[in-house]
Write a protein that holds these residues in place. Structure first.
Motif, short mmCIF file in Angstrom:
data_model
loop_
_atom_site.label_atom_id
_atom_site.label_comp_id
_atom_site.label_asym_id
_atom_site.label_seq_id
_atom_site.Cartn_x
_atom_site.Cartn_y
_atom_site.Cartn_z
N GLY A 29 0.93 -1.04 0.14
CA GLY A 29 -0.01 -0.15 0.10
C GLY A 29 0.95 1.24 -0.11
O GLY A 29 2.02 1.19 0.50
N SER A 46 -3.63 0.90 -5.50
CA SER A 46 -4.91 0.46 -5.67
C SER A 46 -5.67 -0.48 -4.63
O SER A 46 -4.70 -1.21 -4.10
CB SER A 46 -5.38 0.11 -7.08
N GLU A 97 -0.71 -7.52 -3.78
CA GLU A 97 -0.53 -6.70 -5.08
C GLU A 97 0.52 -7.12 -5.99
O GLU A 97 0.78 -6.76 -6.96
CB GLU A 97 -0.40 -5.26 -4.40
N GLU A 123 6.29 12.02 -5.68
CA GLU A 123 5.39 13.10 -6.60
C GLU A 123 4.62 14.14 -5.76
O GLU A 123 4.75 13.98 -4.53
CB GLU A 123 4.06 12.01 -7.13
N GLU A 156 1.68 15.69 -4.36
CA GLU A 156 0.19 15.27 -4.05
C GLU A 156 -0.73 16.32 -4.29
O GLU A 156 -0.53 17.14 -5.44
CB GLU A 156 0.24 14.99 -2.62
C1 LIG Z 1 -0.05 8.54 -4.15
C2 LIG Z 1 -0.89 8.00 -3.15
C3 LIG Z 1 -0.76 8.44 -1.79
C4 LIG Z 1 -1.43 7.71 -0.93
N1 LIG Z 1 -1.43 8.12 0.34
C5 LIG Z 1 -2.08 7.57 1.41
C6 LIG Z 1 -1.92 7.73 2.79
O1 LIG Z 1 -0.92 8.65 3.25
N2 LIG Z 1 -2.46 7.12 3.70
C7 LIG Z 1 -3.51 6.09 3.26
O2 LIG Z 1 -3.98 5.50 4.21
N3 LIG Z 1 -3.40 5.91 2.16
C8 LIG Z 1 -3.15 6.46 1.03
N4 LIG Z 1 -3.05 6.22 -0.39
C9 LIG Z 1 -4.19 5.26 -0.45
C10 LIG Z 1 -3.74 3.70 -0.44
O3 LIG Z 1 -2.57 3.64 -0.82
C11 LIG Z 1 -4.63 2.94 -1.16
O4 LIG Z 1 -5.99 3.26 -0.87
C12 LIG Z 1 -4.26 1.58 -1.23
O5 LIG Z 1 -5.18 0.90 -2.19
C13 LIG Z 1 -4.32 0.90 -0.03
O6 LIG Z 1 -4.60 -0.43 -0.32
P1 LIG Z 1 -4.27 -1.60 0.83
O7 LIG Z 1 -5.61 -1.58 1.55
O8 LIG Z 1 -4.33 -2.54 -0.03
O9 LIG Z 1 -2.91 -1.20 1.61
C14 LIG Z 1 -2.51 6.82 -1.20
C15 LIG Z 1 -2.66 6.33 -2.41
C16 LIG Z 1 -1.70 6.99 -3.53
C17 LIG Z 1 -2.15 6.52 -4.92
#
Ligand SMILES: Cc1cc2nc3c(=O)[nH]c(=O)nc-3n(C[C@H](O)[C@H](O)[C@H](O)COP(=O)(O)O)c2cc1C
Length: 469
Positions: free
Chosen positions: A156, A212, A220, A299, A301
């Motif tokens: 994630g 995602s 993943e 990147e 945000e």
């Molecule tokens: C660029 C980017 C930054 C993200 N930052 C965060 C974050 O700081 N905290 C968070 O909880 N999710 C963040 N997300 C969303 C999670 O990465 C996303 O929901 C991911 O699907 C989590 O999947 P998981 O539940 O399988 O770990 C971010 C996503 C992207 C694309």
């Protein structure tokens, strides 16, 4: 052909004129922020900052920017058409490919342990937004954790604020895979820190998969394999059994102690607002491995951002998969400017109450209901990807007392800056399909459009006759 690593993808973008190398020295305190904001707002290329003050490590940013073409290319599709990218995404994630374990790989070219395991000097310290509470080495770091019972991995993307050369924050919302692994770990191993790893600069499909949401298992890693059409190669971490991509640029290994939290932020979020109010876990680095001459991947945000694009790439298919079996739903769209809070649904309405039912289905869904707060439903003639068409449908089909569904005090991500009570949001459904059944009950016809497609077609067929250029 899938890319071997991020470098190969960078080469392809450069050959197609979709990446700029910036040789001039840039100040990570403000200049990377300014350049990336301008480039992404104006639909510009990916950027590779080769000369960043304070470090010899180049910074790769805005790899996808707001470009569906660059996202498509990550999956080896040369198109700008979001719908065909989505269709291919949905097809490929149906067939995940398990990763292949290899003995070693480029990410092990340098192994820093003990006092040498520090980000200082190696990682560029970028202030991505004016007002950020610190430097964020982690904007596209992919956190790898394992389920403490089954060993299944999660990847994630969670933001990480610099605390010292060996420590960062880790802002995982409680419903994310990494946070759930930590919660389970704390029950099974009280008082013991959980091993994690953070991957920077892997194959672009790994980044897209990590950002995602997927049904799990598999991890993943396997979805990334499915998306690129070939298994990714992984190696075992130095300090734990976690598996990370062999071709990654940089890998941080370390520990997270359950329950140890501190303030995080402010940080510029994908909504365009500074998030002032978070607490986060603490990540302690134990080992760093990296390629020779590593490239750092991050990147900006903020809004607009590529984070918003990655989010919609992954989320729209989830919503579509849930709704496509619902009677009457034809298609769904999440516009980039809706930052994931807005959903537009195209529907063929055949029964009274059908529209309200589908709106409530979205808001009640545990996977998407906590993000989406505005749902607009339009009839089948409206192009849901054309904001003007949708605005026309709302302006001409809606009576506010009849067609709005307002549900106060629902769960909503705290990243929605319009909230006055944290994590509580009001949902709005707009039925812009028109009151067909009300008209029928009144014995009237639904008002006819004054456009005449036949006349338009006849004129078009003999267009040359009019000499209008
Ligand atoms: C660029 C980017 C930054 C993200 N930052 C965060 C974050 O700081 N905290 C968070 O909880 N999710 C963040 N997300 C969303 C999670 O990465 C996303 O929901 C991911 O699907 C989590 O999947 P998981 O539940 O399988 O770990 C971010 C996503 C992207 C694309």
């Amino acid at each position: 052909m899938p890319y071997k690593d991020m470098r190969e993808f960078v080469d392809v973008l450069e050959k197609k004129g979709l990446l700029s190398r910036i040789g001039a020295e840039v100040d990570p305190e403000w200049e990377i922020n300014g350049v990336t904001h301008t480039v992404t707002s104006e639909g510009g290329p990916a950027v590779l900052f080769e000369n960043v003050k304070g470090t010899s490590t180049p910074v790769l940013s805005e790899l996808f920017g707001r470009s569906w073409r660059r996202l498509g290319l990550a999956m080896d599709l040369d198109t700008t058409d979001q719908v065909s990218i989505r269709a291919e995404w949905m097809k490929r994630i149906e067939e995940p490919i398990d990763p292949v374990l290899v003995d070693s790989g480029p990410c092990k070219e340098n192994i820093l342990t003990g006092e040498r395991a520090s980000m200082d000097g190696l990682f560029p310290m970028v202030r991505w937004h004016e007002g950020d509470g610190g430097y964020y080495p982690g904007t596209l770091g992919m956190l790898v954790t394992a389920d403490p019972e089954t060993g299944d991995q999660n990847v994630g993307c969670y933001r990480m604020m610099y605390r010292s050369g060996t420590e960062t924050g880790l802002m995982m919302q409680p419903f994310q895979g990494g946070a759930q692994h930590l919660e389970k770990w704390s029950r099974l191993h009280p008082g013991v820190a959980m091993p994690v790893a953070v991957v920077f600069g892997a194959d672009p499909c790994y980044v897209l998969a990590g950002g995602s949401k997927f049904d799990q298992p598999p991890s993943e890693d396997a979805y990334a394999g499915g998306l690129r059409g070939e298994a990714i190669e992984v190696v075992t971490c130095e300090d734990s059994g976690l598996k990370v991509p062999a071709n990654a640029e940089l890998v941080l290994e370390g520990l997270v102690m359950p329950g140890e939290m501190d303030k995080d932020g402010p940080f510029g979020e994908f909504t365009g607002f500074l998030d002032h109010q978070s607490r986060c876990n603490i990540f302690r680095i134990t080992t760093i491995t990296h390629r020779d001459d590593p490239i750092f991947h991050g990147e900006r945000e903020g809004y607009p951002s590529e984070g918003g694009l990655i989010y919609i790439l992954g989320m729209e298919p989830v919503v579509l998969a849930k709704l496509q079996s619902v009677e009457g739903v034809l298609d769904v769209h999440m516009p980039l400017s809706g930052v994931g809070f807005e959903l537009i649904i195209s529907m063929r309405v055949t029964s009274r109450g059908q529209v309200r039912q589908v709106i409530q289905e979205v808001f009640g869904d545990p996977d998407v209901g906590g993000y989406i707060k505005h749902v607009t439903v339009v009839g089948e003639g409206i192009d849901i990807r054309n904001r003007d068409d949708v605005a026309w449908a709302v302006a001409t089909h809606v009576q506010a007392d009849r067609d709005l569904l307002i549900i106060p005090r629902c769960p909503q991500t705290s990243l929605d800056a319009s909230q006055t009570r944290r994590n509580w949001g009001t949902k709005l459904g707009i039925d812009a399909t028109g009151p067909i059944f009300d008209y029928q009950e009144e014995g009237q016809d639904f008002p006819s459009l004054c456009d005449d497609p036949d006349i338009k077609a006849r004129v078009k067929a003999q267009w040359d006759k009019y000499g209008i250029t």
